[in-house]
Design a protein around this motif. Structure first.
Motif, mmCIF file in Angstrom:
data_model
loop_
_atom_site.group_PDB
_atom_site.id
_atom_site.type_symbol
_atom_site.label_atom_id
_atom_site.label_comp_id
_atom_site.label_asym_id
_atom_site.label_seq_id
_atom_site.Cartn_x
_atom_site.Cartn_y
_atom_site.Cartn_z
ATOM 1 N N ALA A 8 23.538 -30.485 33.793
ATOM 2 C CA ALA A 8 23.711 -29.191 33.981
ATOM 3 C C ALA A 8 25.188 -28.871 33.601
ATOM 4 O O ALA A 8 25.815 -27.976 32.927
ATOM 5 N N TRP A 34 22.060 -22.098 36.972
ATOM 6 C CA TRP A 34 22.778 -20.923 36.797
ATOM 7 C C TRP A 34 24.241 -21.046 36.563
ATOM 8 O O TRP A 34 24.745 -21.792 37.449
ATOM 9 N N GLU A 86 23.914 -16.237 34.859
ATOM 10 C CA GLU A 86 23.120 -16.499 33.639
ATOM 11 C C GLU A 86 22.257 -17.865 33.646
ATOM 12 O O GLU A 86 22.747 -18.777 34.220
ATOM 13 N N LYS A 87 21.095 -17.613 33.597
ATOM 14 C CA LYS A 87 20.178 -18.623 33.930
ATOM 15 C C LYS A 87 19.935 -19.507 32.708
ATOM 16 O O LYS A 87 19.908 -19.306 31.387
ATOM 17 N N TYR A 88 19.784 -20.878 33.004
ATOM 18 C CA TYR A 88 19.606 -21.944 31.722
ATOM 19 C C TYR A 88 18.732 -22.893 32.340
ATOM 20 O O TYR A 88 18.204 -23.135 33.631
ATOM 21 N N THR A 89 18.003 -23.565 31.646
ATOM 22 C CA THR A 89 16.949 -24.702 31.711
ATOM 23 C C THR A 89 17.239 -26.039 30.840
ATOM 24 O O THR A 89 17.765 -25.754 29.894
ATOM 25 N N SER A 132 22.264 -25.296 40.811
ATOM 26 C CA SER A 132 20.977 -25.795 40.284
ATOM 27 C C SER A 132 19.932 -26.078 41.057
ATOM 28 O O SER A 132 20.313 -26.175 42.416
ATOM 29 N N ALA A 164 29.723 -25.223 26.160
ATOM 30 C CA ALA A 164 29.587 -24.020 26.202
ATOM 31 C C ALA A 164 31.148 -23.666 25.489
ATOM 32 O O ALA A 164 31.381 -22.639 24.758
ATOM 33 N N ASP A 178 16.325 -26.021 36.528
ATOM 34 C CA ASP A 178 16.733 -24.648 36.194
ATOM 35 C C ASP A 178 18.126 -24.560 36.983
ATOM 36 O O ASP A 178 18.501 -25.332 37.932
ATOM 37 N N ARG A 217 26.309 -29.443 30.192
ATOM 38 C CA ARG A 217 25.787 -28.364 29.210
ATOM 39 C C ARG A 217 26.554 -27.263 29.405
ATOM 40 O O ARG A 217 27.168 -26.449 28.304
ATOM 41 N N SER A 218 27.137 -26.929 30.583
ATOM 42 C CA SER A 218 28.138 -25.850 30.867
ATOM 43 C C SER A 218 29.438 -26.062 30.119
ATOM 44 O O SER A 218 29.965 -25.106 29.544
#
Length: 180
Positions: A99, A17, A2-5, A68, A106, A15, A102-103
């Motif tokens: 990153a 993932w 799953e891609k995130y920015t 990333s 979730a 970017d 943020r992960s």
């Protein structure tokens, strides 16, 4: 993946993932392996076949995998590529840690089960993270550059010192900068 920015403090889009572990179940928490690429002018992506065996191994063992392209990665233009000039540590580390944060936010990553690994420059940044951040339970620094001053005389890509730090160890102020 799953891609995130995310947008870092320089305004650059980074970017990253996230791969869920095999057999992922909603409502459970999972350990996370953070993978950092070498280079530093290299890049990860969902089509990067060189790392998939390693990623799939970790997934099969119940780990999520985060990878990333922090500042200094290739493929995003010259400004992005040069955004770690005289800064191989704190700037790229902020991108990677953002990153990670943020992960974890979730809700399905276990923040007490974070691991980090990387090779070459990725090993440098892995080791840098261990010295400056306490969130990782374990790390594996592979084939790394750990002392930039010594690297000049022992590595085969020594010209990168001028590209990334502006000079060589014998030039004014460079020994101090490389030790820092």
């Amino acid at each position: 993946p799953e891609k995130y920015t995310l947008r870092n403090e320089l305004g650059l889009e980074v970017d990253y993932w996230l791969l869920k572990p095999a057999g992922y179940e909603a409502g459970k928490q999972y350990p996370l392996v953070v993978e950092i690429h070498g280079g530093p002018a290299s890049m990860f992506g969902p089509a990067d076949a060189s790392m998939w065996h390693e990623y799939q191994y970790f997934r099969s063992r119940g780990y999520a995998v985060l990878f990333s392209n922090p500042r200094c990665s290739s493929g995003y233009g010259e400004i992005f590529l040069k955004a770690n000039f005289k800064d191989w540590g704190s700037g790229p580390a902020r991108d990677v840690l953002d990153a990670v944060d943020r992960s974890v936010a979730a809700g399905w990553i276990d923040s007490t089960q974070l691991y980090v690994t990387g090779g070459s420059y990725g090993a440098y940044l892995t080791t840098w993270l261990l010295a400056h951040d306490q969130r990782f339970l374990a790390a594996s620094s592979q084939r790394g550059v750990y002392d930039l001053y010594v690297f000049f005389g022992s590595g085969n890509v020594w010209p990168m010192l001028k590209r990334y730090f502006g000079g060589f160890p014998w030039e004014e102020g460079m020994a101090e900068l490389l030790h820092k």
